[in-house]
Each structure stands twice: as C-alpha cells, then as structure tokens.
Design a protein around this motif. Sequence first.
Motif, PDB file in Angstrom:
ATOM      1  N   THR A 116      -3.309   6.964  20.212  1.00  0.00           N
ATOM      2  CA  THR A 116      -2.935   5.564  20.002  1.00  0.00           C
ATOM      3  C   THR A 116      -3.996   4.863  19.165  1.00  0.00           C
ATOM      4  O   THR A 116      -5.192   4.986  19.422  1.00  0.00           O
ATOM      5  N   LYS A 117      -3.566   4.104  18.172  1.00  0.00           N
ATOM      6  CA  LYS A 117      -4.483   3.299  17.362  1.00  0.00           C
ATOM      7  C   LYS A 117      -4.862   2.028  18.124  1.00  0.00           C
ATOM      8  O   LYS A 117      -4.027   1.436  18.802  1.00  0.00           O
ATOM      9  N   ILE A 118      -6.117   1.636  17.989  1.00  0.00           N
ATOM     10  CA  ILE A 118      -6.598   0.462  18.736  1.00  0.00           C
ATOM     11  C   ILE A 118      -7.090  -0.653  17.824  1.00  0.00           C
ATOM     12  O   ILE A 118      -7.553  -1.688  18.304  1.00  0.00           O
ATOM     13  N   SER A 119      -7.005  -0.457  16.506  1.00  0.00           N
ATOM     14  CA  SER A 119      -7.564  -1.467  15.594  1.00  0.00           C
ATOM     15  C   SER A 119      -6.856  -2.807  15.702  1.00  0.00           C
ATOM     16  O   SER A 119      -7.430  -3.847  15.366  1.00  0.00           O
ATOM     17  N   ASP A 120      -5.607  -2.800  16.200  1.00  0.00           N
ATOM     18  CA  ASP A 120      -4.852  -4.049  16.250  1.00  0.00           C
ATOM     19  C   ASP A 120      -5.341  -4.993  17.335  1.00  0.00           C
ATOM     20  O   ASP A 120      -4.928  -6.160  17.372  1.00  0.00           O
ATOM     21  N   VAL A 121      -6.233  -4.539  18.230  1.00  0.00           N
ATOM     22  CA  VAL A 121      -6.721  -5.414  19.303  1.00  0.00           C
ATOM     23  C   VAL A 121      -8.123  -5.952  19.031  1.00  0.00           C
ATOM     24  O   VAL A 121      -8.691  -6.643  19.877  1.00  0.00           O
ATOM     25  N   PHE A 122      -8.682  -5.650  17.861  1.00  0.00           N
ATOM     26  CA  PHE A 122     -10.061  -6.064  17.596  1.00  0.00           C
ATOM     27  C   PHE A 122     -10.191  -7.571  17.382  1.00  0.00           C
ATOM     28  O   PHE A 122     -11.217  -8.155  17.685  1.00  0.00           O
ATOM     29  N   ASP A 123      -9.192  -8.204  16.814  1.00  0.00           N
ATOM     30  CA  ASP A 123      -9.230  -9.646  16.551  1.00  0.00           C
ATOM     31  C   ASP A 123     -10.503 -10.011  15.782  1.00  0.00           C
ATOM     32  O   ASP A 123     -11.331 -10.816  16.224  1.00  0.00           O
ATOM     33  N   VAL A 124     -10.686  -9.383  14.617  1.00  0.00           N
ATOM     34  CA  VAL A 124     -11.900  -9.575  13.815  1.00  0.00           C
ATOM     35  C   VAL A 124     -11.964 -11.002  13.286  1.00  0.00           C
ATOM     36  O   VAL A 124     -10.981 -11.547  12.798  1.00  0.00           O
ATOM     37  N   ARG A 125     -13.159 -11.602  13.408  1.00  0.00           N
ATOM     38  CA  ARG A 125     -13.393 -12.967  12.925  1.00  0.00           C
ATOM     39  C   ARG A 125     -14.638 -12.985  12.038  1.00  0.00           C
ATOM     40  O   ARG A 125     -15.574 -12.205  12.250  1.00  0.00           O
ATOM     41  N   PHE A 126     -14.665 -13.907  11.077  1.00  0.00           N
ATOM     42  CA  PHE A 126     -15.832 -14.108  10.208  1.00  0.00           C
ATOM     43  C   PHE A 126     -16.307 -15.541  10.386  1.00  0.00           C
ATOM     44  O   PHE A 126     -15.532 -16.483  10.240  1.00  0.00           O
ATOM     45  N   GLN A 132     -24.014 -15.614   4.159  1.00  0.00           N
ATOM     46  CA  GLN A 132     -24.727 -15.451   5.418  1.00  0.00           C
ATOM     47  C   GLN A 132     -23.741 -15.241   6.572  1.00  0.00           C
ATOM     48  O   GLN A 132     -24.097 -15.430   7.731  1.00  0.00           O
ATOM     49  N   GLY A 133     -22.520 -14.851   6.231  1.00  0.00           N
ATOM     50  CA  GLY A 133     -21.475 -14.714   7.240  1.00  0.00           C
ATOM     51  C   GLY A 133     -21.747 -13.582   8.217  1.00  0.00           C
ATOM     52  O   GLY A 133     -22.409 -12.594   7.900  1.00  0.00           O
ATOM     53  N   VAL A 134     -21.186 -13.740   9.402  1.00  0.00           N
ATOM     54  CA  VAL A 134     -21.362 -12.754  10.471  1.00  0.00           C
ATOM     55  C   VAL A 134     -19.978 -12.333  10.980  1.00  0.00           C
ATOM     56  O   VAL A 134     -19.098 -13.170  11.179  1.00  0.00           O
ATOM     57  N   LEU A 135     -19.802 -11.032  11.173  1.00  0.00           N
ATOM     58  CA  LEU A 135     -18.554 -10.486  11.711  1.00  0.00           C
ATOM     59  C   LEU A 135     -18.640 -10.417  13.236  1.00  0.00           C
ATOM     60  O   LEU A 135     -19.667 -10.029  13.791  1.00  0.00           O
ATOM     61  N   SER A 136     -17.564 -10.790  13.894  1.00  0.00           N
ATOM     62  CA  SER A 136     -17.487 -10.653  15.340  1.00  0.00           C
ATOM     63  C   SER A 136     -16.078 -10.215  15.727  1.00  0.00           C
ATOM     64  O   SER A 136     -15.142 -10.382  14.946  1.00  0.00           O
ATOM     65  N   TYR A 137     -15.950  -9.646  16.900  1.00  0.00           N
ATOM     66  CA  TYR A 137     -14.630  -9.241  17.391  1.00  0.00           C
ATOM     67  C   TYR A 137     -14.639  -9.285  18.911  1.00  0.00           C
ATOM     68  O   TYR A 137     -15.690  -9.397  19.542  1.00  0.00           O
ATOM     69  N   ASP A 138     -13.436  -9.198  19.497  1.00  0.00           N
ATOM     70  CA  ASP A 138     -13.276  -9.308  20.940  1.00  0.00           C
ATOM     71  C   ASP A 138     -13.597  -7.965  21.588  1.00  0.00           C
ATOM     72  O   ASP A 138     -12.712  -7.132  21.810  1.00  0.00           O
ATOM     73  N   ALA A 139     -14.863  -7.741  21.878  1.00  0.00           N
ATOM     74  CA  ALA A 139     -15.300  -6.460  22.430  1.00  0.00           C
ATOM     75  C   ALA A 139     -14.697  -6.192  23.802  1.00  0.00           C
ATOM     76  O   ALA A 139     -14.372  -5.045  24.131  1.00  0.00           O
ATOM     77  N   ASP A 140     -14.523  -7.230  24.610  1.00  0.00           N
ATOM     78  CA  ASP A 140     -13.945  -7.039  25.940  1.00  0.00           C
ATOM     79  C   ASP A 140     -12.503  -6.557  25.843  1.00  0.00           C
ATOM     80  O   ASP A 140     -12.069  -5.688  26.613  1.00  0.00           O
ATOM     81  N   LYS A 141     -11.773  -7.118  24.910  1.00  0.00           N
ATOM     82  CA  LYS A 141     -10.378  -6.730  24.740  1.00  0.00           C
ATOM     83  C   LYS A 141     -10.274  -5.283  24.248  1.00  0.00           C
ATOM     84  O   LYS A 141      -9.406  -4.516  24.702  1.00  0.00           O
TER      85      LYS A 141
END
Length: 444
Positions: A116-126, A132-141
């Motif tokens: 199963t692919k899981i990339s669709d639950v990362f909810d990547v945000r910039f 100076q941007g920072v990448l974050s994602y929903d690690a708990d999810k």
Amino acid sequence: MGISTGNLPGEEDLIRAASEGMAEEETSASMRLSPEQMRSYEEEEENPEKSRFLPADQTGELTDHPSDKGGQGLVNPDETGRSKRGPKWHLRWIIPLLLILFLVICGLIWTRNRKTKISDVFDVRFEGYDSQGVLSYDADKVNEKMIRLVGKKVGLKKNQIEDMINRNTDDLESEPKYQQAIKYLEGTNIVFDRENDLKNGDVVTLRITSDYESSPIADETKTYTVSGLTQMQDMTAEQILAQYPVRFTGYNGYGSLDYDQSIYTVEKVYDHLSNGDQVELPLSNHFLESAKKNGKKLAKENVSLTVSGLKEIKDISGISEVTARIDDLAKSANQDQDGDYHKISYSIKRQKTFIYYRNGQINIMNIYQLVKKESSKDITSDQWTDVEKTTFCIYGYSNLSIQNDAISTSDLEDHAGSLFSTEYVDLASAKADLAAKNYREFSP
C-alpha cells in the motif's frame, strides 16, 4: 340393417398401430423433459427413498413392471431423462462453486501480500519565507497509517494496533508479532531530498523505501513543488544600526565600542579609536539566522560605520594637576644625599607626558631626564671626584577613575608608582616603550 365391415381395420392392423404408437411415445418421453418432470427429478434428489413409481401395494396405484418373461414394462420418462444427463448435470453446480472458492482464496492471498502506498497521508506543507522555507508534514498521521498496515500484516489484534498507535506498548514487548511489526516500521525509510532553505518553485522529492521485500508498505517516489512562501524583506545596515545601535565611548584617540555582543561579532579590540576611523562590524551568526527566519534579507553580513562624537582627552579636568603631582613623586624617589665623604645629587626634568585610557580609567605617565651626580672625597688628598650619569625614567599614576569627565584624586597616593622601572639611555627608548603599550603622547 346390417353394418358393413369392408372399410374397418383388421386385428393385425390394430396391433401394429398400437405397437408403433407405444414406440413413438417412449422415444418422445426419453428425449424430452417437461418442467414438471424437472421438479420431480429435483424432489427425488432430495428424497431418493420416495419414488413416484412404486408398486400398487405401496402407493395404491397400479404400475407397470417388466414381465416375468423378460418383457419390458413402461419406462419412467424422468428416469430416462436422468440417465441421459449423467455426471455432467452435477458439474454444472460443482465447477462454479470451486471457481468461486478459488477466487476467494486468491483474493485473500492478494490482500495479505499487496503493498500500500502511504504518500497520500503525508499532508506536506511549506512554511516560512522565500529562500528560507521549511517543509513539514503530519508525522503522527503517517505513523498511524504505517502501524495499521504492518499490524494487519503480522496479524496483530485491533486493540493491539490501537495500543501501538497510542504508544501504550508495555504489554506488547514480548509479543513476536509486535517485534515483527517494529522490524517493518524501523525498516521503512522516509527521505525528503530537501527540507530547509526552500524557495517558491523548488521541487522536493519524497522517497519511501523498505528494507524488507515482505513489507506491506510500498516503495514509491513523489514530488512536491514549493509554493506559498512569503517574500523576504530587505534589511539595510542603517535599519540594523537604528534597531541595534553601536555607541562610541571614551575620548578621541582612546575611543572604544559599546555594542550588543549577540548582534555583532568584533574580531579585534577597539580601544584606541579616533574620530574619523572606519570600523567594520560583522553580524553574528545568531543574528543572521534569526533575521532569515523572520523574513529579512541582508545585502551584507556586516555593517560599516565611521567613528564620531568622541571628546578630546584634554577635556578631562585634573590632568594638569595629576601631571604636577607626578613631578613631586619623581623628586621624592630621587632625593639628594649628603655625606662627609660621599654625596649624590639629582637633577630631574620632565620631558614628555603620556596617557593611556580604557574603560573609564586613565594612566598618566611622565618621562623624566635624570642626571645623577655622585661625588666622592679622597681621604688622603682631601679632594672631591664627581661622576655624572644621565638616564631617563618614567613615573606616574595608574588606574585613576574618570567620573563626569574629571579625574578622581581623593585616593591619588594609592595609585602612585611607575609601571616602567627600567632606566632608559635616551628619550626615544622611553617613548617607544610607552607607545608599545598603547600610551599616547599628551599635549595640554
């Protein structure tokens, strides 16, 4: 009235016609099954002990049986039809059932082993500022998704999977299935090729791989385009100095810097600045990082400024008084000696005055020419012999406090003494020694 029998069939004709009719009926019954006969067949399949063609003593109805002489009785059409269907009739039901069972088993195997692919639950945000941007994602999810997949793969119960998600695993430590799930989780590698210093338009790549072929988590690669970052704002040196001012303290020729050390990094000591000097102050790494995170873009990583506003050293009141007091100090250290056979006399003359100022304290030193005349009387001849020696000496006061541009002289004697005890052969040597220690010549 008689009846004519010329046109009536004979007995043989009647017997032949009856035989032909029975044969035709048997053939038709054996080749054709009516719906009623089909239902009768199905009932017989369910209750084989019950027959629709029982002897008369069991059913109360007459039936035809084969004769004792080997002749055939009437044939049951249902039995004839059933005998013609044979085993193929049962295959019509068995084969579809086996096929359905096969498909169910294959489905279960596929479901158990599919990835199963899981990339669709990362909810990547910039977030942050452009460049100076920072990448974050929903690690708990993401973690929850992975736990559910590996938990189902290894056969954990639903409540055990929930305990893993809630990090309540004390009771699971000895469970082999739990250890297998942990192996899958730890063997899953999640890597973004860039997470910091991002700018709008950058492409970030997510790669998910597993160390184990049997892992339920699929290997995949997904790209994201950075957007939505706030534009940076220019920040000039003037704005920095206005917000974090640098002050010049001390006196002209003896100036120093007063600055916030968390903002500026001074690589050398500035304690002899004069009005008009140029100073370069590098900005600290702490300030540079903080400015970037707050959306500030700096053209340079240092600030330049010109020294100004320093008062003249002669504006300090009391220097002349202290200088005169040093004369007395030098004389008291070189007093004449008078004896019957040996005499010493000194001629002391001030040559130069030097001053050193730092951090609100001042040192004042005078250079003196010291002519020492030593006379000795010969006892036999009663004559005096004179020997003169000229040297240069330094005397003065150290660490005198400056308050409100005035020297505090209340405890002057506590600061008396020369820091230069060497006798110099000439004036130039004395001046050079003072200059080497950052003293400057003072002219009233």
